[in-house]
Design an enzyme around this catalytic site. Structure first.
Site, PDB file in Angstrom:
ATOM      1  N   ASP A  31       0.698  -1.385  -0.296  1.00  0.00           N
ATOM      2  CA  ASP A  31       0.089   0.098   0.156  1.00  0.00           C
ATOM      3  C   ASP A  31       0.950   1.353  -0.473  1.00  0.00           C
ATOM      4  O   ASP A  31       1.801   0.809   0.643  1.00  0.00           O
ATOM      5  CB  ASP A  31      -1.320   0.317   1.320  1.00  0.00           C
ATOM      6  CG  ASP A  31      -2.001   1.242   1.077  1.00  0.00           C
ATOM      7  OD1 ASP A  31      -3.458   0.630   1.028  1.00  0.00           O
ATOM      8  OD2 ASP A  31      -1.987   2.224   1.227  1.00  0.00           O
ATOM      9  N   ASN A  88     -13.043  -3.327   2.073  1.00  0.00           N
ATOM     10  CA  ASN A  88     -14.171  -2.538   2.988  1.00  0.00           C
ATOM     11  C   ASN A  88     -14.458  -2.817   1.514  1.00  0.00           C
ATOM     12  O   ASN A  88     -14.040  -2.957  -0.082  1.00  0.00           O
ATOM     13  CB  ASN A  88     -13.159  -1.186   2.955  1.00  0.00           C
ATOM     14  CG  ASN A  88     -12.613  -0.625   3.970  1.00  0.00           C
ATOM     15  OD1 ASN A  88     -13.074  -1.412   5.344  1.00  0.00           O
ATOM     16  ND2 ASN A  88     -11.323  -0.370   3.710  1.00  0.00           N
ATOM     17  N   VAL A  97     -11.130   3.586  -3.393  1.00  0.00           N
ATOM     18  CA  VAL A  97     -10.747   3.068  -4.644  1.00  0.00           C
ATOM     19  C   VAL A  97     -11.175   1.755  -5.620  1.00  0.00           C
ATOM     20  O   VAL A  97     -11.541   0.385  -4.554  1.00  0.00           O
ATOM     21  CB  VAL A  97      -9.393   2.091  -4.769  1.00  0.00           C
ATOM     22  CG1 VAL A  97      -8.964   1.706  -6.402  1.00  0.00           C
ATOM     23  CG2 VAL A  97      -7.608   3.204  -4.082  1.00  0.00           C
ATOM     24  N   HIS A 101     -10.414  -5.297  -3.430  1.00  0.00           N
ATOM     25  CA  HIS A 101      -9.020  -4.767  -2.748  1.00  0.00           C
ATOM     26  C   HIS A 101      -8.956  -5.989  -1.190  1.00  0.00           C
ATOM     27  O   HIS A 101     -10.159  -5.655  -0.957  1.00  0.00           O
ATOM     28  CB  HIS A 101      -7.458  -3.914  -2.972  1.00  0.00           C
ATOM     29  CG  HIS A 101      -8.543  -2.516  -2.517  1.00  0.00           C
ATOM     30  ND1 HIS A 101      -9.219  -2.316  -3.253  1.00  0.00           N
ATOM     31  CD2 HIS A 101      -8.230  -2.961  -1.201  1.00  0.00           C
ATOM     32  CE1 HIS A 101     -10.193  -1.083  -2.179  1.00  0.00           C
ATOM     33  NE2 HIS A 101      -8.992  -1.367  -1.086  1.00  0.00           N
ATOM     34  N   HIS A 103      -7.247  -5.835   2.523  1.00  0.00           N
ATOM     35  CA  HIS A 103      -6.070  -5.472   2.953  1.00  0.00           C
ATOM     36  C   HIS A 103      -5.081  -6.035   3.640  1.00  0.00           C
ATOM     37  O   HIS A 103      -5.847  -6.996   4.234  1.00  0.00           O
ATOM     38  CB  HIS A 103      -6.757  -4.126   3.672  1.00  0.00           C
ATOM     39  CG  HIS A 103      -6.934  -3.345   2.989  1.00  0.00           C
ATOM     40  ND1 HIS A 103      -6.255  -1.545   2.879  1.00  0.00           N
ATOM     41  CD2 HIS A 103      -8.094  -2.604   2.585  1.00  0.00           C
ATOM     42  CE1 HIS A 103      -6.374  -0.419   2.468  1.00  0.00           C
ATOM     43  NE2 HIS A 103      -8.049  -1.289   1.665  1.00  0.00           N
TER      44      HIS A 103
HETATM   45  P1  AMP Z   1      -9.486   1.272   0.503  1.00  0.00           P
HETATM   46  O1  AMP Z   1      -9.920   2.998   1.208  1.00  0.00           O
HETATM   47  O2  AMP Z   1     -10.583   0.072   1.200  1.00  0.00           O
HETATM   48  O3  AMP Z   1     -10.530   1.950  -0.922  1.00  0.00           O
HETATM   49  O4  AMP Z   1      -8.660   1.500   0.529  1.00  0.00           O
HETATM   50  C1  AMP Z   1      -7.294   2.083  -1.120  1.00  0.00           C
HETATM   51  C2  AMP Z   1      -5.870   1.576  -0.996  1.00  0.00           C
HETATM   52  O5  AMP Z   1      -5.032   2.068  -1.812  1.00  0.00           O
HETATM   53  C3  AMP Z   1      -5.753   2.868   0.467  1.00  0.00           C
HETATM   54  O6  AMP Z   1      -4.737   2.357   1.453  1.00  0.00           O
HETATM   55  C4  AMP Z   1      -4.678   3.871  -0.021  1.00  0.00           C
HETATM   56  O7  AMP Z   1      -3.637   4.286   0.635  1.00  0.00           O
HETATM   57  C5  AMP Z   1      -3.804   2.473  -1.432  1.00  0.00           C
HETATM   58  N1  AMP Z   1      -3.309   3.070  -2.470  1.00  0.00           N
HETATM   59  C6  AMP Z   1      -4.221   3.784  -3.679  1.00  0.00           C
HETATM   60  N2  AMP Z   1      -3.554   4.002  -4.902  1.00  0.00           N
HETATM   61  C7  AMP Z   1      -2.368   3.237  -4.467  1.00  0.00           C
HETATM   62  C8  AMP Z   1      -1.333   3.198  -5.547  1.00  0.00           C
HETATM   63  N3  AMP Z   1      -1.466   3.583  -6.620  1.00  0.00           N
HETATM   64  N4  AMP Z   1      -0.212   2.351  -4.675  1.00  0.00           N
HETATM   65  C9  AMP Z   1      -0.848   1.937  -3.918  1.00  0.00           C
HETATM   66  N5  AMP Z   1      -1.366   1.962  -2.953  1.00  0.00           N
HETATM   67  C10 AMP Z   1      -2.425   2.608  -3.698  1.00  0.00           C
END
Ligand code: AMP
Ligand code: ZN
Length: 115
Positions: A31, A88, A97, A101, A103
């Site tokens: 992340d 999430n 995003v 995904h 975590h």
């Molecule tokens: P969520 O809030 O569950 O949608 O988590 C999205 C996660 O993606 C967050 O923890 C961000 O820090 C991570 N994230 C967003 N863009 C990138 C990226 N380009 N590379 C790595 N992690 C990312």
């Protein structure tokens, strides 16, 4: 495969990320804004907006995300102390995003309930 989806772009190798695992179905990378000493994201290579968009046919893929998380937790050295998996799902969960995904968080004690 939306071209404006950052995680599709990472899975395709078009956007740089710290990728630690990839096969024909899933990709895992660190992340960009880690919330714990170990913070890895495991994604399907195929664009899936949220868990709600999955069906019966995706059950093996969903199982695979968990199995990859389990193996990466071992590799990262957090399996013995324990770790948390977070998925999430949609707006109120904090999903930002919209490409499914998982975590993998570890390396520190987690609080409960989550914020
Ligand atoms: P969520 O809030 O569950 O949608 O988590 C999205 C996660 O993606 C967050 O923890 C961000 O820090 C991570 N994230 C967003 N863009 C990138 C990226 N380009 N590379 C790595 N992690 C990312
Ligand atoms: Zn995507």
């Amino acid at each position: 495969m939306p071209q404006d989806c950052i995680f599709c772009q990472i899975a395709q190798g078009n956007v740089a990320a710290d990728v630690i695992y990839q096969d024909d179905e899933v990709t895992a990378f660190h992340d960009a804004h880690p919330q714990a000493p170990t913070h890895i994201l495991i994604i399907p290579n195929r664009h899936i907006r949220t868990l709600k968009a999955t069906g019966e046919e995706d059950i093996p893929l969903l199982g695979k995300l968990l199995a990859v998380a389990r193996d990466l937790a071992e590799e990262a050295g957090v399996a013995q102390s324990g770790y948390r998996l977070v998925l999430n799902t949609d707006e109120q969960s904090g999903q930002t995003v919209f490409h499914l995904h998982l975590h993998l968080l570890g390396g520190r004690r987690m609080g409960w309930p989550p914020g």
